[in-house]
Design a protein around this motif. Structure first.
Motif, PDB file in Angstrom:
ATOM      1  N   UNK A 260      -1.455  15.387   1.477  1.00 34.90           N
ATOM      2  CA  UNK A 260      -1.706  13.912   1.155  1.00 34.90           C
ATOM      3  C   UNK A 260      -0.605  12.617   1.966  1.00 34.90           C
ATOM      4  N   UNK A 261      -1.123  11.599   2.076  1.00 34.39           N
ATOM      5  CA  UNK A 261       0.286  10.598   2.276  1.00 34.39           C
ATOM      6  C   UNK A 261      -0.244   9.230   1.653  1.00 34.39           C
ATOM      7  N   UNK A 262       0.639   8.676   1.254  1.00 33.40           N
ATOM      8  CA  UNK A 262       0.083   7.518   0.776  1.00 33.40           C
ATOM      9  C   UNK A 262       1.535   6.245   0.872  1.00 33.40           C
ATOM     10  N   UNK A 263       1.288   5.156   1.071  1.00 35.72           N
ATOM     11  CA  UNK A 263       2.409   4.280   0.631  1.00 35.72           C
ATOM     12  C   UNK A 263       2.376   3.054  -0.458  1.00 35.72           C
ATOM     13  N   UNK A 264       3.344   3.115  -0.841  1.00 33.55           N
ATOM     14  CA  UNK A 264       3.485   2.295  -2.099  1.00 33.55           C
ATOM     15  C   UNK A 264       4.830   0.728  -1.500  1.00 33.55           C
ATOM     16  N   UNK A 265       4.622  -0.173  -1.841  1.00 34.57           N
ATOM     17  CA  UNK A 265       5.121  -1.108  -1.889  1.00 34.57           C
ATOM     18  C   UNK A 265       6.213  -1.697  -2.564  1.00 34.57           C
ATOM     19  N   UNK A 266       7.368  -1.474  -2.832  1.00 32.10           N
ATOM     20  CA  UNK A 266       8.461  -1.662  -3.756  1.00 32.10           C
ATOM     21  C   UNK A 266       8.213  -0.596  -4.875  1.00 32.10           C
ATOM     22  N   UNK A 267       7.856   0.243  -4.703  1.00 29.32           N
ATOM     23  CA  UNK A 267       7.267   0.720  -6.232  1.00 29.32           C
ATOM     24  C   UNK A 267       7.787   1.201  -7.350  1.00 29.32           C
ATOM     25  N   UNK A 268       9.476   1.400  -7.003  1.00 28.57           N
ATOM     26  CA  UNK A 268      10.315   0.624  -8.521  1.00 28.57           C
ATOM     27  C   UNK A 268       9.922  -0.598  -9.586  1.00 28.57           C
ATOM     28  N   UNK A 269       9.168  -1.614  -8.869  1.00 26.76           N
ATOM     29  CA  UNK A 269       8.948  -2.717  -8.960  1.00 26.76           C
ATOM     30  C   UNK A 269       7.978  -3.756  -9.280  1.00 26.76           C
ATOM     31  N   UNK A 270       6.761  -2.535  -8.295  1.00 24.21           N
ATOM     32  CA  UNK A 270       5.350  -3.543  -8.565  1.00 24.21           C
ATOM     33  C   UNK A 270       4.501  -1.977  -8.289  1.00 24.21           C
ATOM     34  N   UNK A 271       3.390  -2.339  -8.789  1.00 23.39           N
ATOM     35  CA  UNK A 271       2.296  -1.089  -9.194  1.00 23.39           C
ATOM     36  C   UNK A 271       1.319  -1.073 -10.451  1.00 23.39           C
ATOM     37  N   UNK A 272       1.388   0.305 -10.286  1.00 25.05           N
ATOM     38  CA  UNK A 272       0.942   0.712 -11.604  1.00 25.05           C
ATOM     39  C   UNK A 272       1.682   2.126 -12.453  1.00 25.05           C
ATOM     40  N   UNK A 273       1.454   2.811 -13.268  1.00 25.60           N
ATOM     41  CA  UNK A 273       2.157   3.882 -14.419  1.00 25.60           C
ATOM     42  C   UNK A 273       2.476   4.758 -12.911  1.00 25.60           C
ATOM     43  N   UNK A 274       1.685   5.208 -12.235  1.00 25.49           N
ATOM     44  CA  UNK A 274       1.646   6.218 -11.044  1.00 25.49           C
ATOM     45  C   UNK A 274       2.651   6.067 -10.143  1.00 25.49           C
TER      46      UNK A 274
END
Length: 97
Positions: A52-66
């Motif tokens: 699997x590959x997933x990309x997250x934008x600014x994961x420390x400050x934006x997005x859900x708990x996961x």
């Protein structure tokens, strides 16, 4: 230098965390739309024939708990790999005291 036992321990820890956040079923995080400035983190893993590959934008400050849990996994890997120390040596910057 990291020894084989430590590598096995790191692998087990990361694998366990990836399973806890259901990494193998993850897709796009729709709780954070991204922006014009910031950083994207790409999480890519293969284990027992699963990929699997997933990309997250600014994961420390934006997005859900996961997404924020992914950021913690990324930070753990960065710390264990001593990547920041490597960059400092490559760029000639001294460690802050």
């Amino acid at each position: 230098m990291i020894n084989l036992s430590e590598i096995s321990s790191i692998y087990s820890s990361i694998s366990k965390k990836l399973h806890q956040v259901n990494f193998w079923q993850l897709d796009k995080d729709t709780t954070c739309g991204g922006g014009l400035d910031g950083e994207s983190w790409t999480f890519e893993a293969i284990e027992n024939g699963k990929y699997n590959i997933v990309t997250r934008w600014v994961p420390m400050h934006c997005g859900n708990d996961i997404t924020k849990q992914h950021a913690q996994i990324g930070l753990q890997l960065m710390k264990k790999s001593q990547f920041i120390d490597f960059l400092k040596v490559r760029t000639g910057k001294k460690k802050k005291k």
